[in-house]
Design a protein around this motif. Structure first.
Motif, mmCIF file in Angstrom:
data_model
loop_
_atom_site.group_PDB
_atom_site.id
_atom_site.type_symbol
_atom_site.label_atom_id
_atom_site.label_comp_id
_atom_site.label_asym_id
_atom_site.label_seq_id
_atom_site.Cartn_x
_atom_site.Cartn_y
_atom_site.Cartn_z
ATOM 1 N N GLY B 211 -3.513 11.323 -4.245
ATOM 2 C CA GLY B 211 -2.884 10.228 -3.500
ATOM 3 C C GLY B 211 -3.932 9.314 -2.898
ATOM 4 N N VAL B 212 -4.952 9.933 -2.283
ATOM 5 C CA VAL B 212 -6.011 9.143 -1.637
ATOM 6 C C VAL B 212 -6.767 8.334 -2.690
ATOM 7 C CG1 VAL B 212 -8.213 9.351 -0.442
ATOM 8 C CG2 VAL B 212 -6.251 10.651 0.350
ATOM 9 N N ALA B 213 -7.053 8.960 -3.817
ATOM 10 C CA ALA B 213 -7.781 8.243 -4.866
ATOM 11 C C ALA B 213 -6.955 7.058 -5.367
ATOM 12 C CB ALA B 213 -8.098 9.187 -6.014
ATOM 13 N N TYR B 214 -5.662 7.270 -5.516
ATOM 14 C CA TYR B 214 -4.810 6.177 -5.994
ATOM 15 C C TYR B 214 -4.786 5.026 -4.991
ATOM 16 C CZ TYR B 214 -0.817 3.808 -8.100
ATOM 17 O OH TYR B 214 -0.010 2.867 -8.692
ATOM 18 N N LEU B 215 -4.646 5.392 -3.715
ATOM 19 C CA LEU B 215 -4.611 4.351 -2.676
ATOM 20 C C LEU B 215 -5.889 3.521 -2.703
ATOM 21 C CD1 LEU B 215 -3.053 6.491 0.157
ATOM 22 C CD2 LEU B 215 -2.090 4.349 -0.678
ATOM 23 N N ASN B 216 -7.017 4.180 -2.894
ATOM 24 C CA ASN B 216 -8.292 3.473 -2.913
ATOM 25 C C ASN B 216 -8.486 2.671 -4.194
ATOM 26 O OD1 ASN B 216 -10.319 4.079 -0.604
ATOM 27 N ND2 ASN B 216 -9.228 5.997 -0.916
ATOM 28 N N GLU B 217 -8.286 3.359 -5.306
ATOM 29 C CA GLU B 217 -8.666 2.753 -6.582
ATOM 30 C C GLU B 217 -7.660 1.705 -7.046
ATOM 31 O OE1 GLU B 217 -11.272 4.329 -8.957
ATOM 32 O OE2 GLU B 217 -12.100 4.955 -7.038
ATOM 33 N N GLU B 218 -6.417 1.989 -6.837
ATOM 34 C CA GLU B 218 -5.402 1.089 -7.381
ATOM 35 C C GLU B 218 -4.881 0.092 -6.356
ATOM 36 O OE1 GLU B 218 -4.344 0.920 -10.558
ATOM 37 O OE2 GLU B 218 -5.853 2.417 -11.059
ATOM 38 N N LEU B 219 -4.788 0.525 -5.112
ATOM 39 C CA LEU B 219 -4.163 -0.345 -4.117
ATOM 40 C C LEU B 219 -5.169 -0.967 -3.151
ATOM 41 C CD1 LEU B 219 -1.070 1.889 -3.332
ATOM 42 C CD2 LEU B 219 -1.211 -0.004 -4.908
ATOM 43 N N GLY B 220 -6.412 -0.562 -3.263
ATOM 44 C CA GLY B 220 -7.443 -1.161 -2.419
ATOM 45 C C GLY B 220 -7.321 -0.817 -0.947
ATOM 46 N N MET B 221 -6.645 0.288 -0.637
ATOM 47 C CA MET B 221 -6.586 0.705 0.778
ATOM 48 C C MET B 221 -7.642 1.781 1.003
ATOM 49 S SD MET B 221 -2.509 1.035 1.335
ATOM 50 C CE MET B 221 -2.446 1.550 3.030
ATOM 51 N N PRO B 222 -8.622 1.519 1.861
ATOM 52 C CA PRO B 222 -9.718 2.482 2.023
ATOM 53 C C PRO B 222 -9.319 3.712 2.857
ATOM 54 C CG PRO B 222 -10.087 0.588 3.425
ATOM 55 C CD PRO B 222 -8.814 0.317 2.680
ATOM 56 N N VAL B 491 3.364 15.122 -4.848
ATOM 57 C CA VAL B 491 2.725 15.020 -3.525
ATOM 58 C C VAL B 491 1.952 13.715 -3.451
ATOM 59 C CG1 VAL B 491 0.992 16.022 -1.995
ATOM 60 C CG2 VAL B 491 2.564 17.517 -3.228
ATOM 61 N N ALA B 492 1.193 13.426 -4.501
ATOM 62 C CA ALA B 492 0.397 12.193 -4.510
ATOM 63 C C ALA B 492 1.305 10.972 -4.366
ATOM 64 C CB ALA B 492 -0.408 12.112 -5.795
ATOM 65 N N GLU B 493 2.418 10.999 -5.057
ATOM 66 C CA GLU B 493 3.351 9.868 -4.984
ATOM 67 C C GLU B 493 3.868 9.666 -3.567
ATOM 68 O OE1 GLU B 493 5.565 10.394 -9.091
ATOM 69 O OE2 GLU B 493 6.926 9.654 -7.545
ATOM 70 N N ARG B 494 4.216 10.803 -2.932
ATOM 71 C CA ARG B 494 4.753 10.701 -1.575
ATOM 72 C C ARG B 494 3.681 10.221 -0.599
ATOM 73 N NH1 ARG B 494 8.375 9.462 0.287
ATOM 74 N NH2 ARG B 494 8.281 10.725 2.159
ATOM 75 N N VAL B 495 2.445 10.676 -0.806
ATOM 76 C CA VAL B 495 1.351 10.233 0.072
ATOM 77 C C VAL B 495 1.192 8.719 -0.048
ATOM 78 C CG1 VAL B 495 -1.147 10.341 0.424
ATOM 79 C CG2 VAL B 495 0.148 12.442 0.085
ATOM 80 N N VAL B 496 1.211 8.236 -1.267
ATOM 81 C CA VAL B 496 1.088 6.789 -1.467
ATOM 82 C C VAL B 496 2.274 6.079 -0.821
ATOM 83 C CG1 VAL B 496 1.067 4.971 -3.212
ATOM 84 C CG2 VAL B 496 -0.291 7.035 -3.547
ATOM 85 N N ASP B 497 3.457 6.632 -1.026
ATOM 86 C CA ASP B 497 4.662 6.024 -0.440
ATOM 87 C C ASP B 497 4.554 5.897 1.068
ATOM 88 O OD1 ASP B 497 5.927 5.708 -2.787
ATOM 89 O OD2 ASP B 497 7.329 7.389 -2.578
ATOM 90 N N PHE B 498 4.151 6.972 1.726
ATOM 91 C CA PHE B 498 4.197 6.859 3.186
ATOM 92 C C PHE B 498 3.051 6.014 3.717
ATOM 93 C CE2 PHE B 498 1.082 9.327 5.376
ATOM 94 C CZ PHE B 498 0.859 10.503 4.687
ATOM 95 N N TYR B 499 1.948 5.941 2.969
ATOM 96 C CA TYR B 499 0.883 5.021 3.402
ATOM 97 C C TYR B 499 1.342 3.572 3.297
ATOM 98 C CZ TYR B 499 -3.220 7.545 4.835
ATOM 99 O OH TYR B 499 -4.110 8.262 5.579
#
Lengths: 377, 544
Positions: B211-222, B491-499
């Motif tokens: 989830g964290v990797a997706y947020l960083n790599e794809e969505l640009g949220m550090p 889990v990764a999907e939900r982490v991204v969702d709530f961020y």
């Protein structure tokens, strides 16, 4: 939102010219205050360029206490304008006493002090007097600095100008004038909340709303610099940030905009000064103003500037002709003050711009935040 | 069950249990899934005897008894097997024939929880729902002078800085002299707090990291995640994703051998190093990974034998004091990565927080301070420490921020706050309140578990068995039969969702305050609370 008008002129002019411009913009201020900053004074004050001038409002008792205080410090009065209006004040304006601007000669030994030390002592004296006045209610002090007069009062600008008969006294004609008509918003009506604010030769006034006021105030107060106090208005911090930028950090006023409204990271990445700007953005992050604000200010040496936040919907305007330039929050004010200018050369600084007019009043210098900065270090 | 079963002092009836199983005979198909899935074996298959009196018509024949048997579900009343209300039985039941119901009036089990001289240890929650953070209102709405911003369309700058920031004067001097400047990372202000590899299941950990990797790599949220104590999988240590990870070292030093050995092979520096001195829900107490969870994988990563409990002592045993630690440990950790990585301590909020902060302000290598309040989730704590020890986060953070304001170092030494943020679901509001009280960033662990993996635990003592390796959802278990239930991708999907929803919500809070170009750290004039004492204590407005 407050209305602002500033003039910088090669020849001294009456402050009423700025007040007239404010009057044209009347619908934007509610008479909750008017403030004037005068610099580059004419008349007898011009000959006393090095003498600090105390400006404020005093009762009879206050004047006596002031005399005693200045004598104790070794200051001697050289020239003064004391004006006690005899007619009834305009509606909403309290009867206060004597409006005074007194130039003093400094005591012996001051010449040996460094410029910074002299400045700091003058600020401290102003603060002492302000505090004395707050305790007893007999004095209000707005500035204590060479070649500077600051006038503040509650009321409609034009009525106050006439009440104080500003245009009759040629001794208070000035080359640089900042004038503000106050619109009371978030905080209570307080004379000290009137713009322009002043510290050690740096004056500025603002309209808008500074939502970062509390964090910036706390940060400035913690810098341990004499004079970073007061803060009856959320705009006072703008003056102090300008002071901090130019006097403490020794940066050019063009860096001011980079401090209060830094570029975004992607913009900085393409900037020739990217390393410096990244560092400045990080270390001065506490000074980022977060609100739509237009700042008009005047610096030691007579440079006048205007800049604003990118959130400002309605930018201010700068225009004029050789010898006189006006900085206004609305175009109608500028039209009233300098009607015969070339309007095609008017400039409305947008979110990246800082506009500067030098003391020679020759031209409008436009700087963009994307430009390379002058060598800072 | 015997009709004359013994009644001793610790004998309980079903009525005495906080959770009571309701089972519907008519709906049950007797498939047995509920009893097999129950993590605490609170229910078992039961054989019930039924007596029916048959009364024939007329008076010639006497009524007779007919005995029959039927099969059903029986709830155990032994305190060791008390139902925890996780509701797994209901989740697996094809017919909704069974469910646990809470009996608010039953408190009797409390007196029988501690058995064999062992006080109850519990994972997770304090069992108190009230939260001061939820009472805080944002009330300086910008309307008068300028219109409020549009949270949906305006650009916002929400990132914060982790690492010591030099003052403007020092910074210019440092640039002029080309001197060393402390490393600073620009991060998202919501950090996933330390939940160790070992406490969490591999699937949960993997899901979080993905989830964290997706947020960083794809969505640009550090977004950054702290490992918690226990080390870090070797592959992650050597991957480029390490830059999103805050490595935690605690007093047990678990996994640090592995980390130190991986340094020469690291492709990137980690985001930061967090030295854990304390945790919010059991301040002054060490951590404990119970033997249930120490399987082969965990043992290998931590460098210990399998199947033994792993206590972290309450203090770093190689160090005499926090002062010494600040001087020594921060410096040696910084040195290990060539002074390129921010190093900061994490302490439990306590009356000595200010003293620790003071030590840090004078240490040029300290990169910040993380403070964990009493509501911090902890994988294993005694009931008594979790419920009765520690300092709430709001006032502790505020004191620390104000102490920095006095010395003019606010935000130069970033404060991270944790403990009870979002415990009633109000993650963005709680985080925004803490930021406005002075936090540069907030750390959340429990919320991530609850939202990310569908944790069943609640603040009403539901489930909360994270510590003993029987997590029915497989979040905090090392038993493959349990953690296989958890899909890391989900889990990764939900982490991204709530961020992403956190991001929207925090903008919805700060846009009406007129803020967009900087995080409103310390903007206390925006806050109000209807509790006069709290208002006075926090230095915010008292409003009713």
């Amino acid at each position: 939102m407050c209305r602002l008008f500033a003039l910088t002129s090669r020849d001294p002019i009456s402050p009423m010219r700025a007040i007239d411009a404010l009057n044209v913009m009347k619908e934007g201020h509610d008479g909750s205050g008017v403030g004037l900053y005068l610099n580059g004074l004419s008349g007898p004050f011009e000959e006393l360029k090095d003498c600090p001038i105390l400006s404020g409002i005093f009762t009879e008792a206050g004047l006596r206490r002031l005399d005693q205080y200045s004598m104790d410090k070794g200051f001697k009065s050289k020239f003064s304008i004391l004006y006690a209006p005899d007619g009834p004040p305009p509606v909403g304006t309290p009867v206060r006493g004597t409006y005074a601007a007194i130039a003093y000669s400094v005591p012996k030994g001051w010449e040996n002090l460094s410029e910074a030390e002299q400045g700091s002592r003058l600020v401290q004296m102003r603060l002492d007097l302000k505090k004395m006045g707050e305790e007893s209610g007999d004095m209000m002090v707005f500035s204590f600095w060479p070649d500077t007069i600051v006038i503040k009062e509650v009321g409609d600008p034009l009525e106050i100008g006439e009440y104080l008969q500003l245009d009759r006294n040629k001794d208070i004609y000035a080359r640089r004038i900042l004038a503000q008509g106050r619109q009371n918003t978030n905080y209570a009506i307080n004379l000290y909340a009137c713009h322009p604010f002043f510290i050690e030769g740096v004056a500025s006034m603002t309209n808008g709303e500074n939502t970062a006021f509390i964090p910036i105030k706390e940060y400035l107060q913690s810098r341990n610099i004499t004079g970073y106090s007061g803060y009856q208005s959320d705009s006072e911090v703008f003056t102090h940030i300008a002071h901090y930028t130019t006097k403490r950090l020794g940066l050019d006023i063009r860096a001011y905009k980079h401090i209060i409204t830094p570029l975004s990271d992607s913009e900085i990445a393409e900037h020739p000064d990217r390393e410096f700007l990244t560092e400045l953005k990080r270390s001065c992050r506490k000074l980022i103003i977060d609100g739509p604000n237009c700042v008009i200010g005047c610096l030691p040496g007579g440079r006048m500037f205007m800049t604003q936040d990118r959130k400002k919907f309605r930018p201010g305007i700068v225009g004029g002709k050789d010898g006189i330039f006006g900085f206004s929050s609305e175009v109608c004010g500028l039209n009233a003050a300098i009607p015969d200018r070339d309007k095609s050369k008017d400039f409305q600084p947008m979110h990246l711009d800082t506009v500067i007019v030098g003391p020679d009043c020759k031209e409008i210098i436009q700087c963009s935040q994307t430009d390379q900065l002058p060598r800072q270090l | 069950m015997l009709s004359d079963r013994p009644i001793t002092p610790s004998t309980l009836g079903v009525k005495d249990l906080p959770w009571q199983i309701e089972w519907d005979k008519d709906l049950c198909t007797q498939c047995g899934r509920c009893t097999s899935v129950c993590p605490v074996s609170a229910i078992e298959l039961g054989v019930f005897r039924k007596r029916t009196i048959v009364t024939p018509a007329g008076l010639r024949k006497k009524p007779s008894n007919e005995h029959s048997i039927f099969y059903g579900i029986r709830q155990k009343t032994d305190p060791a097997y008390g139902c925890i209300g996780c509701s797994m039985c209901n989740m697996v039941c094809p017919n909704n024939a069974i469910q646990p119901n809470r009996d608010e009036g039953s408190t009797t089990l409390k007196y029988h929880n501690d058995r064999g001289g062992q006080p109850r240890t519990r994972g997770g929650r304090r069992n108190s729902e009230e939260s001061l953070l939820d009472q805080i209102k944002f009330m300086r709405i910008s309307m008068l002078t300028d219109p409020a911003l549009d949270a949906g369309r305006h650009e916002f700058s929400l990132n914060t800085l982790l690492g010591r920031v030099l003052s403007p004067e020092q910074s210019l001097k440092c640039m002029a002299e080309n001197g060393w400047k402390p490393p600073v990372r620009e991060i998202y202000p919501l950090v996933i707090g330390g939940m160790s590899f070992g406490a969490l299941s591999p699937n949960m950990w993997e899901g979080l990291q993905m989830g964290v990797a997706y947020l960083n790599e794809e969505l640009g949220m550090p977004v950054r995640i702290s490992t918690g104590e226990g080390g870090c999988p070797p592959r992650l240590l050597r991957s480029k994703f390490l830059k999103y990870v805050i490595l935690q070292i605690a007093s047990g030093y678990f996994g640090w051998d592995e980390i130190i050995h991986a340094i020469p092979e690291m492709q990137v520096d980690p985001c930061a190093i967090e030295i854990k001195y304390g945790q919010g829900a059991k301040p002054g107490d060490g951590g404990l990974l119970m033997w249930h969870k120490v399987n082969k994988l965990i043992a290998a990563i931590r460098g210990v034998p399998t199947g033994i409990s792993l206590p972290s002592p309450p203090t770093h045993q190689t160090q005499y004091s926090i002062e010494e630690s600040v001087a020594k440990m921060i410096q040696s950790m910084s040195m290990a990565w060539g002074f390129r990585v921010p190093v900061y301590p994490k302490i439990s909020a306590s009356s000595t927080s200010l003293a620790v902060l003071n030590n840090l302000t004078r240490n040029p290598y300290a990169a910040g301070l993380a403070i964990d309040g009493e509501d911090g989730g902890t994988g294993a704590a005694y009931n008594v420490s979790m419920n009765h020890m520690g300092h709430p986060i709001a006032s502790n953070l505020r004191d620390c921020y104000n102490a920095l304001v006095v010395t003019g170092q606010q935000n130069e030494l970033p404060l991270m706050a944790g403990g009870g943020i979002g415990k009633s679901g109000n993650l963005a509001a709680n985080a925004a309140a803490l930021i406005m009280l002075g936090a540069s960033a907030v750390q959340v662990g429990k919320y991530v578990m609850q939202a990310g993996a569908g944790c069943l635990g609640s603040e009403k003592d539901r489930c909360n068995v994270c510590n003993i390796g029987i997590c029915p959802k497989g979040i905090t278990s090392q038993d493959p039969r349990l953690y296989r239930r958890l899909d890391p991708e989900k889990v990764a999907e939900r982490v991204v969702d709530f961020y992403l929803s956190f991001d929207t919500e925090i903008k919805k809070i700060i846009a009406p305050l007129g803020r967009s170009s900087s995080l409103p750290i310390g903007m206390s004039d925006a806050l109000g609370i209807s509790d006069r004492d709290a208002a006075e204590r926090l230095g915010i407005k008292y409003v009713v």
